[in-house]
Write an enzyme that holds these catalytic residues in place. Sequence first.
Site, PDB file in Angstrom:
ATOM      1  N   LYS A 196       0.839  -1.213   0.000  1.00  0.00           N
ATOM      2  CA  LYS A 196       0.000   0.000   0.000  1.00  0.00           C
ATOM      3  C   LYS A 196       0.870   1.258   0.000  1.00  0.00           C
ATOM      4  CE  LYS A 196      -0.351  -0.331   5.047  1.00  0.00           C
ATOM      5  NZ  LYS A 196      -1.139  -0.944   6.131  1.00  0.00           N
TER       6      LYS A 196
ATOM      7  N   TYR B 294      13.660  31.563   4.986  1.00  0.00           N
ATOM      8  CA  TYR B 294      12.428  32.324   5.248  1.00  0.00           C
ATOM      9  C   TYR B 294      12.267  32.640   6.728  1.00  0.00           C
ATOM     10  CZ  TYR B 294      10.691  31.312   0.520  1.00  0.00           C
ATOM     11  OH  TYR B 294      10.517  31.231  -0.831  1.00  0.00           O
TER      12      TYR B 294
HETATM   13  C1  LIG Z   1      -0.304  -1.892   6.891  1.00  0.00           C
HETATM   14  C2  LIG Z   1      -0.829  -3.194   7.375  1.00  0.00           C
HETATM   15  C3  LIG Z   1       0.046  -4.291   7.579  1.00  0.00           C
HETATM   16  C4  LIG Z   1       1.545  -4.184   7.504  1.00  0.00           C
HETATM   17  O1  LIG Z   1       2.065  -3.790   8.758  1.00  0.00           O
HETATM   18  P1  LIG Z   1       3.652  -3.683   8.980  1.00  0.00           P
HETATM   19  O2  LIG Z   1       3.777  -3.235  10.403  1.00  0.00           O
HETATM   20  O3  LIG Z   1       4.128  -2.624   8.035  1.00  0.00           O
HETATM   21  O4  LIG Z   1       4.236  -4.999   8.713  1.00  0.00           O
HETATM   22  C5  LIG Z   1      -0.530  -5.525   7.883  1.00  0.00           C
HETATM   23  N1  LIG Z   1      -1.871  -5.658   8.021  1.00  0.00           N
HETATM   24  C6  LIG Z   1      -2.724  -4.616   7.867  1.00  0.00           C
HETATM   25  C7  LIG Z   1      -4.180  -4.837   8.059  1.00  0.00           C
HETATM   26  C8  LIG Z   1      -2.230  -3.346   7.558  1.00  0.00           C
HETATM   27  O5  LIG Z   1      -3.085  -2.325   7.431  1.00  0.00           O
END
Ligand SMILES: *Cc1c(COP(=O)(O)O)cnc(C)c1O
Length: 368
Positions: free
Chosen positions: A38, A264
């Site tokens: 993601k 700035y």
């Molecule tokens: C983002 C997410 C993960 C991954 O978690 P990490 O700590 O990055 O390994 C796993 N499961 C769900 C439901 C998530 O939203």
Amino acid sequence: MAKAQETVLEINLNALEHNYRYLKSKISSKTKFLGVVKAYAYGSDAVAIAQKLVTVGADYLAVAYTEEGVALRNAGIKIPILVLHPQIVSFDTIIERCLEPNIYSERILTAFITAAERHQQKNYPVHLKFNTGLNRLGFNAHDISKITRKLAETSTIKVLSIFSHLAASEDINEKEFTLSQIKSFHEICTQIDAALPYIPFKHLANTSGIINYPEAHFDMVRSGIGLYGFGNDPIEDKNFIPIVTLKTNISQIHYLEANESVGYNRAFTSNSPIKTATLPLGHADGIGREYGNGKGVVCIHGHYAPIIGNTCMDMIMVDVTAIGCHEGDEVIVFGEKPTATEFAQGANTISYEVLTGISQRVKRVIIE
Ligand SMILES: *Cc1c(COP(=O)(O)O)cnc(C)c1O
């Protein structure tokens, strides 16, 4: 590795493979592996990461939103993709592109069944998410009879898996809470298995869950941050290799007298003569204002140089008084040293945020 002649995010696929193999060494050969890609694969490049994960043998991918899954399908990724946070408006696209939705509430379940009927689906694969204490997304245990009644009335969808998410798997002080989540999930699994005419597979652990709770691996694990090189713990971090390096180069050097200001609002004034370097990245690239005024520190020829003054949209200035460096020299914002975790700590945040915040303006360079 080429010297940076502009701001680039270098993505090392060999490091990704190393991290994948390390995580796989922690799980049984029967346990499936889902790679979480993601948010542009945690700010890197979702397509390049997904392709590499397919090559090394990952079973599943997950994205947060439907369009992220569509981008992977458009790139020719064929393995199953779980959409963790699908929105009702995207259900047609989910079905058209063979993406697998997380069904986390009665509203979503009803709407997805309607969409699946509209597309004349039979046994369309979905994943049911249960809330075991994170209190973010998910059915609660007492919803099970309602869910199973609804499922019994339709043959349009089939529950491929049930899952939940741990709230504090990286925090040893919350071990008792995590164990209570694991226990609740076991109870939910038992009830679901008894109520459905088939047995869905089960998954719970994220990266820190894989490392800290081997008893919670179930049939599949879901890793994001570990793949990108972080173990959420200084000792575990040593087993991973950060896959991205944010590099740039020095645009201009200035020599300032005492009492001259930088940037700035004149937020920085030197009390002695200093040498500064202006770098071609700023808050529009993901280095936010919270990194200004000494909070963020970059690395030039192995030496640390603090950001001085306010972060600009397209530039930051760093103090290089003590560093022998020239215009055009390479600068590491984060990578091996400092790591994204160390860089993030300056602004009181975590690797996840600094990585996912690198904007699309920064060129991605894949190395293998
Ligand atoms: C983002 C997410 C993960 C991954 O978690 P990490 O700590 O990055 O390994 C796993 N499961 C769900 C439901 C998530 O939203």
